[in-house]
Design an enzyme around this catalytic site. Structure first.
Site, PDB file in Angstrom:
ATOM      1  N   GLU A   1      -9.333  12.268   4.959  1.00  0.00           N
ATOM      2  CA  GLU A   1      -9.687  11.561   6.194  1.00  0.00           C
ATOM      3  C   GLU A   1      -8.804  10.323   6.341  1.00  0.00           C
ATOM      4  OE1 GLU A   1     -10.626  11.432   8.997  1.00  0.00           O
ATOM      5  OE2 GLU A   1     -12.720  10.893   9.316  1.00  0.00           O
TER       6      GLU A   1
ATOM      7  N   ASP B   1     -15.507   4.619   8.693  1.00  0.00           N
ATOM      8  CA  ASP B   1     -16.012   3.467   9.419  1.00  0.00           C
ATOM      9  C   ASP B   1     -17.546   3.497   9.288  1.00  0.00           C
ATOM     10  OD1 ASP B   1     -15.396   1.281  11.285  1.00  0.00           O
ATOM     11  OD2 ASP B   1     -16.245   2.525  12.837  1.00  0.00           O
TER      12      ASP B   1
ATOM     13  N   PHE C   1      -9.883  -3.181  13.964  1.00  0.00           N
ATOM     14  CA  PHE C   1      -9.424  -1.883  14.450  1.00  0.00           C
ATOM     15  C   PHE C   1      -7.935  -1.734  14.131  1.00  0.00           C
ATOM     16  CE2 PHE C   1      -8.049   1.340  17.438  1.00  0.00           C
ATOM     17  CZ  PHE C   1      -9.055   2.284  17.297  1.00  0.00           C
TER      18      PHE C   1
HETATM   19  P1  5GP Z   1     -16.958   6.974  11.674  1.00  0.00           P
HETATM   20  O1  5GP Z   1     -17.641   8.247  12.048  1.00  0.00           O
HETATM   21  O2  5GP Z   1     -16.847   6.773  10.173  1.00  0.00           O
HETATM   22  O3  5GP Z   1     -17.563   5.782  12.366  1.00  0.00           O
HETATM   23  O4  5GP Z   1     -15.505   6.983  12.287  1.00  0.00           O
HETATM   24  C1  5GP Z   1     -14.709   8.036  12.128  1.00  0.00           C
HETATM   25  C2  5GP Z   1     -13.459   8.047  12.951  1.00  0.00           C
HETATM   26  O5  5GP Z   1     -13.343   6.977  13.884  1.00  0.00           O
HETATM   27  C3  5GP Z   1     -12.274   7.896  12.058  1.00  0.00           C
HETATM   28  O6  5GP Z   1     -11.951   9.097  11.430  1.00  0.00           O
HETATM   29  C4  5GP Z   1     -11.230   7.444  13.050  1.00  0.00           C
HETATM   30  O7  5GP Z   1     -10.692   8.547  13.715  1.00  0.00           O
HETATM   31  C5  5GP Z   1     -12.009   6.568  14.008  1.00  0.00           C
HETATM   32  N1  5GP Z   1     -11.875   5.153  13.609  1.00  0.00           N
HETATM   33  C6  5GP Z   1     -12.747   4.366  12.968  1.00  0.00           C
HETATM   34  N2  5GP Z   1     -12.254   3.128  12.746  1.00  0.00           N
HETATM   35  C7  5GP Z   1     -11.011   3.145  13.270  1.00  0.00           C
HETATM   36  C8  5GP Z   1      -9.948   2.169  13.334  1.00  0.00           C
HETATM   37  O8  5GP Z   1     -10.021   1.026  12.877  1.00  0.00           O
HETATM   38  N3  5GP Z   1      -8.800   2.571  13.953  1.00  0.00           N
HETATM   39  C9  5GP Z   1      -8.643   3.822  14.471  1.00  0.00           C
HETATM   40  N4  5GP Z   1      -7.481   4.099  15.048  1.00  0.00           N
HETATM   41  N5  5GP Z   1      -9.602   4.756  14.424  1.00  0.00           N
HETATM   42  C10 5GP Z   1     -10.772   4.427  13.814  1.00  0.00           C
HETATM   43 MG    MG Z   2     -10.634  10.575  11.406  1.00  0.00          MG
END
Ligand code: 5GP
Ligand code: MG
Ligand code: MG
Length: 184
Positions: A104, A108, A157
């Site tokens: 992955e 986040d 981010f």
């Molecule tokens: P989660 O489900 O853990 O909240 O987030 C998963 C997805 O959100 C990550 O695989 C990624 O694609 C996107 N994401 C989360 N944080 C960031 C970030 O800081 N930058 C970017 N570009 N995508 C993020």
């Molecule tokens: Mg991702």
């Protein structure tokens, strides 16, 4: 059209050199951990963010392996998790009895991975391990068991090295932080 790939980038958070060094360490560690396994290793990338990291990582794993991809979506066009995780593209391969390494880009809230790991776990793999390039532990809302972390980062981010903002910046060689104006 903006012609400069670095347009709107405020600073580099993790440099190309730091990524390369960490990739070698992760590759060595994964190779060690799986070298005595008799079952095949299948490396599963989460599209699209993991592809740059995965392409580099698999070349640091000195073992026979197969690759496959799964695509889940939890983010729309913005920067906040919608919490609703949909599987947009499933695996081509069967993972029953195999060792699975999920790759992955970033963890986040953890919602996306939790859903993906539940799905994969239901298919009777021998073992499921997880490798993420980036981890934002401060943002975690659901617990996810992760064995390999490239870098822990603060709650900002980030873009680059596979990670996008509105599909831009994936081809940066480093992980960077975009200027606030980019998000407006
Ligand atoms: P989660 O489900 O853990 O909240 O987030 C998963 C997805 O959100 C990550 O695989 C990624 O694609 C996107 N994401 C989360 N944080 C960031 C970030 O800081 N930058 C970017 N570009 N995508 C993020
Ligand atoms: Mg991702
Ligand atoms: Mg994205």
């Amino acid at each position: 059209m903006k012609k400069n790939v670095e347009f709107g980038i405020k600073k580099q958070l993790i440099t190309k050199e730091e990524i390369q060094k960490r990739l070698k360490e992760l590759g060595t560690q994964i190779t060690e951990d799986f070298k005595n396994e008799s079952e095949p290793l299948i490396v599963i990338g989460l599209l699209k963010g993991s592809i740059v990291f995965m392409a580099d990582l698999i070349r640091e794993i000195r073992l026979p392996l197969e690759i496959d991809f799964i695509e889940a979506s939890s983010y729309g066009e913005g920067t906040q998790s919608s919490r609703e995780v949909k599987i947009l593209k499933d695996l081509r391969s069967t993972i029953s009895g195999k060792n699975v390494l999920v790759v992955e880009d970033i963890i986040d809230s953890g919602f996306t991975l939790k859903k993906v790991l539940q799905l994969l776990g239901s298919r009777n793999p021998k073992k499921v391990s997880l490798c993420t390039l980036l981890d934002k532990p401060e943002r975690r809302e659901v617990e996810v068991d992760v064995q390999y972390v490239g870098f822990e980062i603060p709650n900002e981010f980030v873009v680059g090295y596979g990670l996008d903002f509105n599909e831009n910046y994936r081809n940066l060689e480093y992980v960077g932080i975009a200027e606030p104006s980019v998000f407006e």
